[in-house]
Design a protein around this motif. Sequence first.
Motif, PDB file in Angstrom:
ATOM      1  N   VAL A  35      -1.756 -10.585   2.281  1.00 25.62           N
ATOM      2  CA  VAL A  35      -0.794  -9.933   3.180  1.00 25.62           C
ATOM      3  C   VAL A  35      -0.749  -8.467   2.769  1.00 25.62           C
ATOM      4  O   VAL A  35      -0.619  -8.165   1.580  1.00 25.62           O
ATOM      5  CB  VAL A  35       0.614 -10.537   3.016  1.00 25.62           C
ATOM      6  N   ILE A  36      -0.869  -7.563   3.742  1.00 22.21           N
ATOM      7  CA  ILE A  36      -0.834  -6.128   3.426  1.00 22.21           C
ATOM      8  C   ILE A  36       0.413  -5.500   4.049  1.00 22.21           C
ATOM      9  O   ILE A  36       0.637  -5.627   5.260  1.00 22.21           O
ATOM     10  CB  ILE A  36      -2.085  -5.403   3.980  1.00 22.21           C
ATOM     11  N   THR A  37       1.228  -4.851   3.219  1.00 20.04           N
ATOM     12  CA  THR A  37       2.355  -4.071   3.739  1.00 20.04           C
ATOM     13  C   THR A  37       2.060  -2.596   3.430  1.00 20.04           C
ATOM     14  O   THR A  37       1.242  -2.303   2.568  1.00 20.04           O
ATOM     15  CB  THR A  37       3.688  -4.463   3.082  1.00 20.04           C
ATOM     16  N   HIS A  38       2.734  -1.714   4.119  1.00 18.70           N
ATOM     17  CA  HIS A  38       2.443  -0.285   3.914  1.00 18.70           C
ATOM     18  C   HIS A  38       3.695   0.558   4.129  1.00 18.70           C
ATOM     19  O   HIS A  38       4.641   0.124   4.798  1.00 18.70           O
ATOM     20  CB  HIS A  38       1.333   0.178   4.864  1.00 18.70           C
ATOM     21  N   GLY A  39       3.678   1.772   3.592  1.00 17.51           N
ATOM     22  CA  GLY A  39       4.784   2.710   3.788  1.00 17.51           C
ATOM     23  C   GLY A  39       4.681   3.396   5.143  1.00 17.51           C
ATOM     24  O   GLY A  39       3.714   3.196   5.889  1.00 17.51           O
ATOM     25  N   GLN A  56       4.547   0.980  12.756  1.00 18.94           N
ATOM     26  CA  GLN A  56       3.861  -0.288  12.460  1.00 18.94           C
ATOM     27  C   GLN A  56       2.638  -0.444  13.366  1.00 18.94           C
ATOM     28  O   GLN A  56       1.577  -0.895  12.926  1.00 18.94           O
ATOM     29  CB  GLN A  56       4.795  -1.481  12.669  1.00 18.94           C
ATOM     30  N   GLY A  57       2.822  -0.058  14.636  1.00 23.36           N
ATOM     31  CA  GLY A  57       1.694  -0.134  15.579  1.00 23.36           C
ATOM     32  C   GLY A  57       0.590   0.827  15.175  1.00 23.36           C
ATOM     33  O   GLY A  57      -0.591   0.468  15.130  1.00 23.36           O
ATOM     34  N   LEU A  58       0.981   2.054  14.868  1.00 23.12           N
ATOM     35  CA  LEU A  58       0.011   3.114  14.554  1.00 23.12           C
ATOM     36  C   LEU A  58      -0.768   2.805  13.272  1.00 23.12           C
ATOM     37  O   LEU A  58      -2.006   2.710  13.271  1.00 23.12           O
ATOM     38  CB  LEU A  58       0.782   4.427  14.384  1.00 23.12           C
ATOM     39  N   ILE A  59      -0.035   2.597  12.181  1.00 22.21           N
ATOM     40  CA  ILE A  59      -0.695   2.393  10.882  1.00 22.21           C
ATOM     41  C   ILE A  59      -1.349   1.007  10.847  1.00 22.21           C
ATOM     42  O   ILE A  59      -2.439   0.833  10.305  1.00 22.21           O
ATOM     43  CB  ILE A  59       0.313   2.583   9.724  1.00 22.21           C
ATOM     44  N   GLY A  60      -0.662   0.029  11.451  1.00 19.32           N
ATOM     45  CA  GLY A  60      -1.228  -1.324  11.503  1.00 19.32           C
ATOM     46  C   GLY A  60      -2.571  -1.318  12.213  1.00 19.32           C
ATOM     47  O   GLY A  60      -3.529  -1.965  11.767  1.00 19.32           O
ATOM     48  N   LEU A  98       0.850  -1.191   0.000  1.00 21.07           N
ATOM     49  CA  LEU A  98       0.000   0.000   0.000  1.00 21.07           C
ATOM     50  C   LEU A  98       0.888   1.245   0.000  1.00 21.07           C
ATOM     51  O   LEU A  98       1.648   1.473   0.946  1.00 21.07           O
ATOM     52  CB  LEU A  98      -0.849  -0.053   1.273  1.00 21.07           C
ATOM     53  N   GLY A  99       0.783   2.040  -1.076  1.00 18.83           N
ATOM     54  CA  GLY A  99       1.647   3.212  -1.214  1.00 18.83           C
ATOM     55  C   GLY A  99       1.362   4.275  -0.161  1.00 18.83           C
ATOM     56  O   GLY A  99       0.255   4.356   0.375  1.00 18.83           O
ATOM     57  N   GLY A 100       2.385   5.076   0.088  1.00 14.70           N
ATOM     58  CA  GLY A 100       2.254   6.162   1.067  1.00 14.70           C
ATOM     59  C   GLY A 100       1.106   7.101   0.721  1.00 14.70           C
ATOM     60  O   GLY A 100       0.445   7.656   1.620  1.00 14.70           O
ATOM     61  N   ASN A 101       0.837   7.253  -0.590  1.00 11.42           N
ATOM     62  CA  ASN A 101      -0.245   8.156  -0.999  1.00 11.42           C
ATOM     63  C   ASN A 101      -1.614   7.654  -0.560  1.00 11.42           C
ATOM     64  O   ASN A 101      -2.557   8.431  -0.450  1.00 11.42           O
ATOM     65  CB  ASN A 101      -0.249   8.317  -2.520  1.00 11.42           C
ATOM     66  N   ASP A 147      12.845   0.306   2.310  1.00 13.81           N
ATOM     67  CA  ASP A 147      11.834   0.573   1.285  1.00 13.81           C
ATOM     68  C   ASP A 147      10.756  -0.520   1.341  1.00 13.81           C
ATOM     69  O   ASP A 147      11.063  -1.700   1.205  1.00 13.81           O
ATOM     70  CB  ASP A 147      12.495   0.589  -0.099  1.00 13.81           C
ATOM     71  N   LYS A 148       9.509  -0.087   1.504  1.00 13.11           N
ATOM     72  CA  LYS A 148       8.444  -1.084   1.698  1.00 13.11           C
ATOM     73  C   LYS A 148       8.157  -1.891   0.430  1.00 13.11           C
ATOM     74  O   LYS A 148       7.704  -3.035   0.518  1.00 13.11           O
ATOM     75  CB  LYS A 148       7.163  -0.444   2.219  1.00 13.11           C
ATOM     76  N   ASP A 149       8.416  -1.320  -0.744  1.00 14.43           N
ATOM     77  CA  ASP A 149       8.165  -2.083  -1.969  1.00 14.43           C
ATOM     78  C   ASP A 149       9.174  -3.234  -2.097  1.00 14.43           C
ATOM     79  O   ASP A 149       8.820  -4.339  -2.493  1.00 14.43           O
ATOM     80  CB  ASP A 149       8.220  -1.167  -3.196  1.00 14.43           C
TER      81      ASP A 149
END
Length: 304
Positions: free
Chosen positions: A45-49, A81-85, A7-10, A205-207
């Motif tokens: 699986v979801i990853t994020h910036g 990770q805690g906050l956005i997760g 998931l992009g930062g945007n 880099d998350k990508d």
Amino acid sequence: MRIVVALGGNALLRRGQVPDAEAQVENIRLAARHLAPLTDDHEIVITHGNGPQVGVLAMESAADTRLTKSYPFDALGAMTQGLIGYWILQAMGNERPERQFASIINQTLVDADDPAFAHPTKFVGEVYDEATARELADLHGWQVSVDGDHWRRVVPSPRPRELIESELIDHLLRESIIVVCAGGGGVPVVRTPEGDLRGVEAVIDKDLSAALIARRLRADRLLVLTDVDNVMEGFGTAHARPITATTPEHLRTLDLPAGSMGPKVEAVCEFVETGGPGVAAAIGSLTEAQALVHGDRGTYVTQG
Ligand SMILES: Nc1ncnc2c1ncn2[C@@H]1O[C@H](COP(=O)(O)OP(=O)(O)O)[C@@H](O)[C@H]1O
Ligand SMILES: NC(=O)OP(=O)(O)O
């Protein structure tokens, strides 16, 4: 299918938006609406910036006069990770209350001698004009660099080598749990000569981490979701042309910016080149996530 989504930062914070919690919660609510249908038929699986968010936390830490030293970037990364997760967990759970979601704090192993430690490239925090950026750099001992028309803080971004918790993630997926992990690329750690793990000052880099996870978990698809519909040939010129079905071989001929499309293309190429037969990856718009899975939209990358 097993799908890793980056998931992009945007998707979390649009360009120029103030990083208030409210704005991000609303953006993530919209993102979850587009991602939720994927969870109906696939293991996800979801990853994020975390670039903007880790920058906010770094600023707060630097401004806290009680601290003798600002919190290091591994700790700040874990906080993001805690906050956005948490935000993703809640938004996805609201879309699919019958499903189980887990957001994990996870560590990503990097090489202690990665040359990236001496050449910071990862943009974090907000954008400034040159004078302000230089002033802040002097005040806080930051390194700053040009990001498009602006200036921004940069920190080292070593290559992700291993995901410490990949077996746990695999286990959760097999239990039909949807996993949020490797936020901000994962908390950067190195292995000490004694065999222990130790956090380091970096933002991965998350990508690139998403590509590593996709490979380790033997995913069928890697979806890199951002705010453009396709990778463009001649981006920013009058002759710009969207790339649809393509191969790593072709993508590797493009000259792409290091801070934005470059790592996304590197990530999809790596995954497709090293994944098993039949794997595919796509770069495209978050709003078309479902169509990207089968190559109906976006830049769809296969072994050819
Ligand atoms: N060749 C290209 N094709 C499409 N977009 C490109 C290209 N080169 C640079 N970009 C830029 O890359 C941006 C996406 O990267 P980035 O801003 O890092 O995304 P995110 O924050 O979603 O991870 C696009 O909004 C676009 O401005
Ligand atoms: N860690 C990371 O890649 O963050 P951004 O996507 O926000 O730059």
